[in-house]
Structure formats: C-alpha cells, structure tokens
Design an enzyme around this catalytic site. Structure first.
Site, PDB file in Angstrom:
ATOM      1  N   MET A   1     -29.184  32.182  41.092  1.00  0.00           N
ATOM      2  CA  MET A   1     -28.642  30.909  41.554  1.00  0.00           C
ATOM      3  C   MET A   1     -29.116  30.598  42.968  1.00  0.00           C
ATOM      4  O   MET A   1     -29.056  31.441  43.859  1.00  0.00           O
ATOM      5  CB  MET A   1     -27.112  30.980  41.490  1.00  0.00           C
ATOM      6  CG  MET A   1     -26.416  29.724  41.947  1.00  0.00           C
ATOM      7  SD  MET A   1     -26.853  28.311  40.893  1.00  0.00           S
ATOM      8  CE  MET A   1     -26.749  26.994  42.081  1.00  0.00           C
TER       9      MET A   1
ATOM     10  N   HIS B   1     -38.705  30.843  41.715  1.00  0.00           N
ATOM     11  CA  HIS B   1     -37.945  29.696  41.191  1.00  0.00           C
ATOM     12  C   HIS B   1     -36.768  29.349  42.113  1.00  0.00           C
ATOM     13  O   HIS B   1     -36.613  28.205  42.525  1.00  0.00           O
ATOM     14  CB  HIS B   1     -37.454  30.026  39.779  1.00  0.00           C
ATOM     15  CG  HIS B   1     -36.643  28.955  39.136  1.00  0.00           C
ATOM     16  ND1 HIS B   1     -37.171  28.044  38.256  1.00  0.00           N
ATOM     17  CD2 HIS B   1     -35.338  28.639  39.251  1.00  0.00           C
ATOM     18  CE1 HIS B   1     -36.231  27.214  37.867  1.00  0.00           C
ATOM     19  NE2 HIS B   1     -35.094  27.552  38.439  1.00  0.00           N
ATOM     20  N   GLU B   2     -35.978  30.339  42.435  1.00  0.00           N
ATOM     21  CA  GLU B   2     -34.789  30.069  43.265  1.00  0.00           C
ATOM     22  C   GLU B   2     -35.216  29.632  44.662  1.00  0.00           C
ATOM     23  O   GLU B   2     -34.618  28.740  45.247  1.00  0.00           O
ATOM     24  CB  GLU B   2     -33.874  31.293  43.339  1.00  0.00           C
ATOM     25  CG  GLU B   2     -33.423  31.862  41.990  1.00  0.00           C
ATOM     26  CD  GLU B   2     -32.901  30.838  41.017  1.00  0.00           C
ATOM     27  OE1 GLU B   2     -32.349  29.805  41.448  1.00  0.00           O
ATOM     28  OE2 GLU B   2     -33.053  31.054  39.796  1.00  0.00           O
TER      29      GLU B   2
ATOM     30  N   GLU C   1     -22.356  26.567  40.359  1.00  0.00           N
ATOM     31  CA  GLU C   1     -22.999  25.612  39.465  1.00  0.00           C
ATOM     32  C   GLU C   1     -22.499  25.873  38.053  1.00  0.00           C
ATOM     33  O   GLU C   1     -22.436  27.034  37.660  1.00  0.00           O
ATOM     34  CB  GLU C   1     -24.532  25.768  39.490  1.00  0.00           C
ATOM     35  CG  GLU C   1     -25.205  24.689  38.650  1.00  0.00           C
ATOM     36  CD  GLU C   1     -26.743  24.719  38.722  1.00  0.00           C
ATOM     37  OE1 GLU C   1     -27.304  25.636  39.334  1.00  0.00           O
ATOM     38  OE2 GLU C   1     -27.338  23.821  38.147  1.00  0.00           O
TER      39      GLU C   1
ATOM     40  N   HIS D   1     -36.272  26.028  44.714  1.00  0.00           N
ATOM     41  CA  HIS D   1     -35.138  25.100  44.633  1.00  0.00           C
ATOM     42  C   HIS D   1     -34.707  24.614  46.019  1.00  0.00           C
ATOM     43  O   HIS D   1     -34.065  23.582  46.128  1.00  0.00           O
ATOM     44  CB  HIS D   1     -33.934  25.778  43.983  1.00  0.00           C
ATOM     45  CG  HIS D   1     -33.835  25.575  42.496  1.00  0.00           C
ATOM     46  ND1 HIS D   1     -34.028  24.360  41.894  1.00  0.00           N
ATOM     47  CD2 HIS D   1     -33.513  26.441  41.497  1.00  0.00           C
ATOM     48  CE1 HIS D   1     -33.842  24.481  40.581  1.00  0.00           C
ATOM     49  NE2 HIS D   1     -33.540  25.738  40.320  1.00  0.00           N
TER      50      HIS D   1
END
Ligand code: PHE
Ligand code: ZN
Length: 881
Positions: A269, A303-304, A127, A307
């Site tokens: 990520m 958070h990851e 990304e 996603h």
C-alpha cells in the site's frame, strides 16, 4: 455483518462533497486492550457544492463514539445522529472545528481494515474505506487534508512510532510511555493515511535526487528479518532514479519508509511517505526467496513508489476512477521492469496474466469496464480489469501517441492536476491536449466491458502483387451491456517472406517499396477494415498483433506450418513465443477427449530445436518451453471438460519429455550454476531452463532425473533451485522421495513464514500432493493460520485457482470444500472471502456436469446467514447472470 441487500453506488450520482476538511489533527493513545483516537478537523463548507444547507455527514464503521465537540463545545446527544455507519450533524456553521473521540479495538480487528495488530505490532490499512474504522471522517478521496499525527504508546513494546510525513516532535510520557508527532505537508485523501507502532528494526540508506536533495530511506522489519531488506532497498533506489529519468518525477518528502507486516489483505500500500507491505512482497534473501519472488518484490516496490506521483500527488476523484491510479501505475511499473530486465520476457508475463485471468474476468459475471459505472462493495473492484486491462489501455495511448508525445501528455497531466483528485477522463484529456490527437472513440476502452474479438482473414492477389487483410471487430455482451460500439484499436503487424525476411509494408501502390517500414501500427476504428499491401511477389506469413498491441482476442486460421515458421523466424520475440503457444494449444486441443493419441511430431521437433538453440535469447527459450497452462486452456475453450483438458495436457507433456529425454538432460547440465549466485536475467533464465528440464524428467518418472532432483534439493545454494527440485519431486510418482523431501524442507524452514507459504503452495497446486484430503490435512497443520491471508491464499486459493483437476473433481467435493471455507472466512475477513470465491463464480462457463455442482455450492454460500456485503455482491451477481 449485514443480512439485507447492500446499496448500489452509481458513478452518475457523483456529487462534490458538501464540506471540505483543511486539516486533521490526530492523537492516538495505543494500549493493549484498545486505542483511543482523538481527532480534530478543521471543516468548511465547499464553495462548489450547491447544497448550502447540507448536514455534515461523516463516515464511521465499528467505532465506539466517546465524545463530539464543535468549536470546543461538547455536543448534546440531540445535536447529532449516530446511524451506525454515519455521524450526522444537522446544524453547523460555514467554518468550524470538530473534535471527535473514538475507541477502537485493533487486537480484535480480523478484517485487517483500519487499525489492526499483526504479530504484536499496530498497523493500518485505509484504502479504500478503512479510515472510517479509525475515526468519523468524510472518507472519500476528493476530500484532501493536511495531517498532523501524534502517537502515544508503551515504550518497551512499541519503541518505533511511525506515520506519514516528517517527525517533528518526540518525547517521554509517564508510565513508561512515549510519543512521536508526525506532520505531512501534502494534502491527501484519508485512504493514504498510515500509522505503525511496534518493536521494529530499521535498515537505513539514502538517495540523492536529481536536484541534489538527500532522501532518508528506511525499511522497518521485525528483528528476525533484518537481513532480508537489501533487495527491496536496491529496488527502491532503482525506482526512484527511473521515475526521474523516464517521467521527470522527483521524490517530494525528506524521508521514505517501508514497513513489512505479516498479515495483510493485499500486496502492498502506497501510503504517503510510509508504504506498508505484505512481508512476502518485501523480504528476500538468496536462501529463502525464488527468482520469481525477487522480481515480484522489485516490481511491487516500484509500483508503490511510483504511486507517489500517480495516485498520491494526483489522486482519484471517486472510486470509479480507481484505474486512473492503478492502470497508469501498473503501466509504469511494467515499463520499469522491462527496462531493468528483459522487455520481451516481461511482456510475455504480463500478457499471460492478462489472457489467462483478465480475459476470464471479462467473460464472467463480474465483468466491468476499466471505469465501472456502479458497485456495491468497492473492495471487490480491485480487479485484473482495473489493474491489468487499465495498464493496457494506457499502453495503447503510448502506442498511439509515440513515446515523446506520451511523455508530453504525462508532464501536462502531472502539472495540470498536481494536488487534485481527478478522473480518468482528465488523464485522457491531458494526453489529447499535449498531442493534438482526438481520443474520443478511444474513451470507449474505459466505458465498455468485455474483450474485443478481432477476426482476421486474408487473400493474396498474385497477379497484382497485393496482399489484402480484413479485420473485423466485435465486443461481446457483458452483464448489463449489449450492442457495443467498435473501439479504437492499435494493431501492430509485420509480414514475413518465405525465408523469414521482413517484407516492406506499402499501403499504396505508388510507394517506393524499399523504403516502406517493415512494421506498422494500423488503427482500427470501424467494425470492419480492409488493408492492402502492395508490391508483394509472394504470399506473406502475417505476424499479427505484435507485442500484443491491444488487449484483444485474435482469430485467424493459422496453419501449423505457419506457426512453426513464425516460432523460428518472427523478428518480434513476443510473437515468436505466441506462435509457440498457439501451436501447443492447437495440438493439445485436438487431443482433448479424443480416444486415439498421437502428438504431432512437428511439435516435438519445434521443442527439440528450442532446447538445442543456444544462439537464441535463453530467457525467451525458457518462456517458450512452458506449455500453456490448464487455466489458459480452460479459458480458451467453450464448455470445458476440466479432466479431459488436464489429461490431454499431461499426455503432451509426457510425450515431449519422453521424446526429448536426452536433450532435457543435456539442457539440465548445460545450465548448471556457474559461479556465485546472482539475480540477473541471464542467470534467472539458466535456473528456469534447468528446473523446467528437471520437472519434465520427473513427469516421466525418470530415475536419473529423480537422482538429480534429490541431489539438487540438498546441494542448492538458493531457493529457486531448491524449490525447483522440490516441485519436481512433489509432482512425480516417487511417493517416498516426495514425502521425504517435503518433511526435510519443512524441518529446515519452518521458522520462516514466507518459505512455509511456498511449501504450502507447492503441495496445494500439485495433483499428486494436493488432493482434497491432503488439502484438509494442510488446514490442520500447525503452521496454518486462519487469520493470516497469505496462509489462506497459499492453501485454499492455490488449490482452487491452480490445482484445477483436483478442485474440479467431478464429484463436486472441491466446490463444497471451497464453499465451506469461504463461509467460514466471511465472518472474520469478508474481503478475502469474496476474493477466494472467484473460481466458483465462473460456473456458467463449464460443461454441465461441473456447472450445476458449482452453482449449488454458490447457492449454499448465498444462503449463509449474516452474509457480508462483499460476498453478497459477488455471489448474487454471479447467480443472476
Ligand atoms: N493500492 C494498492 C496498490 O495497488 C493496493 C491495495 C488496495 C492495498 C487496497 C490495500 C488495500 O498499490
Ligand atoms: Zn497500485
């Protein structure tokens, strides 16, 4: 490296891709001196593209092309064009197979984009546009394909070979080599591709999903870190359960992997099934990680993981939509953190970051909407506006719809768009369709940059028992955007009576007073609104913008009496804290640059009350005791004189510490560690109070405090207390103890990179230990490494971002220092260089003596030869305003 002006990309020029890729077959041959990547794409013309004769255009960056074949036939050099950043094949059939072989050099990759090496292991970061550094590909998120990846490498140096999805085949090869093949059944954009190869150990666990499937969970780390994965694993399991319960989202693959790498540009990520983390965002143990690190790790793991739905299953159509996944996912992780910890404390932390850093961004030269309309270099747009303001925008939708309709909206969004690449507008549309609410005006939050200002005035009509509140909104001009329209703003408030009672809020004279709610969310849509509250027998004290219900600045002429009253009476914990902050800001601001020095005794009384109030939530007390930071005070002032602000704040701190010395000592002892170490909100609050007390005592060079700190530094059984003592000593005038403490600490922890980073930061952030010559010495320290972003951030980034009095030295030395480091870094890692330059870009805000020096440091960067596109955009935009 470019010397010419990079191109601007516009949202308005978005076109659907001319070709789609259904599947990607990759074979990586990994060697010490490079890697060969064989890629076979099955390509077809996009039926939705009007451009039926478009050439096939693939992106590439720093690739050595070895071979191109179409349907198995090698292409003659005349059949394609290699422009340096694109491979263009003009004549292609409607459907075909394309094979491309490239050679890349991971060991020379210092940009840390694409495939690179970190402490001997191969890893990737794709990304936003890193996949094009691996092979030629339509590297845009609206091209989603199924990936099959075979990795071949030396068995002894790379026993572990990982990629996305499930491992479907493995075996030995000649010359001590071996291979593993991975298959990811979910179509994904190239930015979610990942590969890891190295000598790693795994920590294994399982999670049973709500439908009864067993998921294999693995965290891969270097052998020396084997004992530091437990917290991340627990956080992962909590996140998986929470996403099922709060959003009805179940994990989809059979395996979920996390890998820790030392050299990483960002925090972590979300690659499909194979998250790659900066080591500092995953590794933790009682001995080496502070409470802050534990909380950060839990939030980032969540958070990851989140996603996987908000980002991977439903992804972004283009990079202008970045906040679609980031804003929503930050909202999700912050709700998660609030649920597993203290909601009020979490809100205070989020708002502190937003008001200190995002508001500054919104007021600076790089201000942009949550959905930007243009960019030059997308990596410059991983900003607080996209992440934090984007999360606030989602939070406001949640507030406007209420929890049930919001959940209906998110269910509809996931159902409607599963497997698609969509826009922020699709997200809002799903919320509208599920709730029946019209969010047309609300969409301006995505389009208009700048922080709205709400100016509030009030009047009490004693005769009629009416309290009138007038709220005016305006959105300031930002680069390229003027004359903005009023936005749709949810404004939560309450009114308090003289004894602190919550008064009923009746908006109509006929309403039955007693049944009216004591908190309301007013909806502002016009430039000015007046609200009338009826049936009030006394002039109330307003508690405005409760929970910080919108990311706005509130201007209201609070008196200090009102603030002190709210500090101890507001039923909304967040607003109690906020009242305390406003009071402290007011007191400090009134002393900036003033020759006479008298701290309002009411501030001392308010802090004394806090220090001895054991009935109040101690986590909230710990937060309330933190004075507003210098960065926040600077953000709030026009044309700030940094040195004067620094002096005023230090004086207030010293005055408080001197006046409250006995209370601080009592607080320190009362909060001594009780029982075994644990990371719970209560014990975190205890450690925070204890270490704040210590820091304040050392501020005033209290010998008892010094002895306690020295003692704590040697006796502590955890890093929070150890670091608290070290920080207090470093920021005191006890020079001998400071250097002793620093060298003992280093001696003990020198083999742990994450602790060494903290050791760097504690010095770089200190105006005692982090003056420029000391910073320069740190750069020469054997543990410093110009190739490691964490080390750079912990010295250069922390100095310029947190050690404000030293960085803004009136002689300009801090600025030219930063300029030099930024130029140096630009050649090896332009992404980090462009981030590091941020403090200089705010030059216009500062008092003239500072701003002209800041500007010339920026101009020197601008004139560097071979300026990267990343730095070009930031430097030029900030000089052009
Ligand atoms: N997408 C990552 C996250 O927010 C951040 C990231 C962006 C990491 C770009 C690396 C590169 O979860
Ligand atoms: Zn994210």
């Amino acid at each position: 490296m470019r010397t010419n002006q990079p191109k601007t990309i516009y949202l308005s020029e978005y076109k659907v891709p001319a070709y789609l890729v259904d599947s990607v077959d990759l074979r990586f041959e990994l060697f010490d001196d490079g890697a060969r990547v064989h890629s076979t794409l099955s390509v077809r013309r996009n039926p939705e593209s009007a451009d039926v004769s478009a050439p096939l255009t693939l992106d590439g960056d720093s690739l050595k092309l070895e071979h191109v074949a179409l349907n198995g036939e090698e292409l003659a050099a005349s059949a394609y064009e290699d422009t340096g950043d694109q491979l263009v094949i003009s004549k292609v059939p409607a459907g075909f197979e394309l094979t491309v072989v490239t050679w890349i050099e991971p060991h020379n990759n210092t940009r840390l984009e694409g495939l690179y090496k970190s402490s001997g292991m191969f890893c990737t970061q794709c990304e936003a546009q890193g996949f094009r550094c691996i092979t030629y590909f339509p590297d845009r998120p609206d091209v989603m394909a199924r990936y099959r990846t075979r990795i071949e490498a030396d068995k002894s140096t790379c026993p572990v070979l990982l990629s996305n999805g499930n491992d479907v085949d493995r075996g030995d090869l000649d010359n001590g080599r071996h291979f593993v093949t991975w298959e990811d059944p979910f179509p994904k954009p190239s930015y979610l591709f990942a590969l890891v190869a190295g000598d790693l150990v795994e920590k294994q666990d399982t999670f049973t999903t709500c439908s009864g499937r067993d998921i294999d969970l693995r965290i891969y780390v270097e052998p020396r870190n084997a004992a530091k994965c437990e917290h991340a694993m627990d956080s992962l399991k909590r996140s998986m359960r929470w996403d099922e319960e709060a959003y009805g989202r179940e994990y989809d693959l059979d395996i979920f992997m996390i890998v820790a790498v030392d050299d990483f540009n960002m925090g972590a990520m979300e690659n499909k099934g194979l998250n790659i983390f900066n080591s500092s965002c995953v590794l933790a143990s009682q001995e080496t990680a502070t409470d802050l690190a534990f909380q950060r790790i839990e939030a980032i793991v969540a958070h990851e993981y989140f996603h996987n739905w908000s980002g991977n299953r439903v992804t972004c159509r283009d990079w202008f939509q970045l906040s679609l996944k980031e804003g929503f996912t930050v909202f999700r992780d912050s709700t998660f953190s609030a649920d597993v910890g203290s909601p009020t404390v979490k809100r205070i932390e989020d708002v502190t970051l937003l008001r200190t850093a995002q508001f500054a961004e919104d007021a600076g030269p790089m201000a942009h909407p949550v959905r930007p309309a243009s960019y030059m270099e997308i990596t410059n747009f991983y900003t607080l506006t996209i992440y934090e303001k984007g999360a606030e925008v989602v939070r406001m939708i949640h507030t406007l719809l209420g929890p049930d309709l919001f959940r209906k909206g998110s269910d509809l969004y996931f159902e409607r768009h599963d497997g698609q690449a969509v826009t922020t507008d699709d997200f809002v549309k799903a919320m509208e369709d599920a709730s029946g609410r019209d969010l047309t005006q609300f969409r301006l939050w995505y389009e208009q940059a700048g922080t709205p200002v709400l100016t509030v005035s009030d009047a009490y009509d004693a005769e009629r028992g009416i309290y009138r509140l007038t709220i005016q909104q305006s959105v300031p001009d930002t680069p390229g955007q003027t004359d903005k329209k009023p936005q749709h703003i949810p404004f939560a408030l309450g009114l308090l009576g003289a004894d602190g009672e919550a008064l009923p809020l009746s908006l109509e004279s006929t309403a039955d007073d007693e049944s009216a709610p004591t908190e309301r969310v007013l909806e502002l849509t016009e430039a000015s609104h007046t609200f009338e509250f009826h049936g009030l027998t006394q002039k109330p004290v307003p508690s405005l913008l409760r929970h910080f219900s919108a990311p706005v600045r509130v201007v209201y002429p609070w008196t200090r009496e009102q603030l002190i009253f709210l500090m101890s009476h507001d039923p909304d914990g967040f607003n109690r804290w906020d009242a305390g902050q406003r009071l402290a800001v007011d007191v400090i601001q009134s002393l900036v640059g003033s020759p006479d020095f008298e701290v309002d005794p009411r501030l001392v009384d308010a802090y004394r009350a806090l220090l001895s109030d054991s009935a109040l939530d101690q986590a909230l007390v710990a937060k309330m005791l933190q004075l507003p930071s210098e960065a926040y005070l600077i953000e709030l002032s026009e044309s700030p004189d940094v040195a004067a602000i620094h002096r005023a704040r230090e004086k207030v701190l010293a005055h408080l510490a001197t006046s409250l010395r006995d209370e601080l000592l009592a607080c320190f002892h009362r909060n001594a560690g009780a029982g075994a170490y644990e990371v719970s909100p209560e014990s975190i609050a205890r450690r925070s109070l204890r270490n704040t007390a210590l820091a304040w005592l050392l501020m005033i060079n209290d010998d008892t405090g010094r002895d306690l700190a020295v003692q704590q530094l040697s006796d502590a059984d955890n890093m929070t207390d150890r670091m608290g003592a070290l920080r207090a000593l470093v920021n005191s005038d006890y020079a001998a103890e400071r250097s002793q403490a620093l060298s003992d600490f280093y001696e003990r922890f020198q083999d742990d990179p994450q602790v060494v980073e903290q050791w760097f930061s504690v010095q770089s952030s200190s105006d005692r230990a982090g003056q420029l010559p000391q910073i320069q010495a740190l750069l020469k320290h054997p543990a410093f490494d110009w190739k490691n972003p964490n080390k750079i951030r912990s010295v250069v980034g922390v100095f310029a971002g947190q050690n404000l009095a030293a960085f803004h030295n009136p002689d300009g030395s801090g600025y030219s220092f930063l300029g030099d480091q930024v130029c140096r870094l630009d050649d090896s890692n332009p992404q980090i260089a462009a981030r590091l330059v941020t403090p200089l870009t705010r030059w216009q805000k500062f008092a003239p003596a500072y701003s002209s020096l800041m500007r010339s440091a920026l101009e020197r960067i601008r004139d560097k030869t071979g300026l990267s596109a990343d730095l070009y955009e930031v430097v030029h935009k900030s000089l052009e305003v």
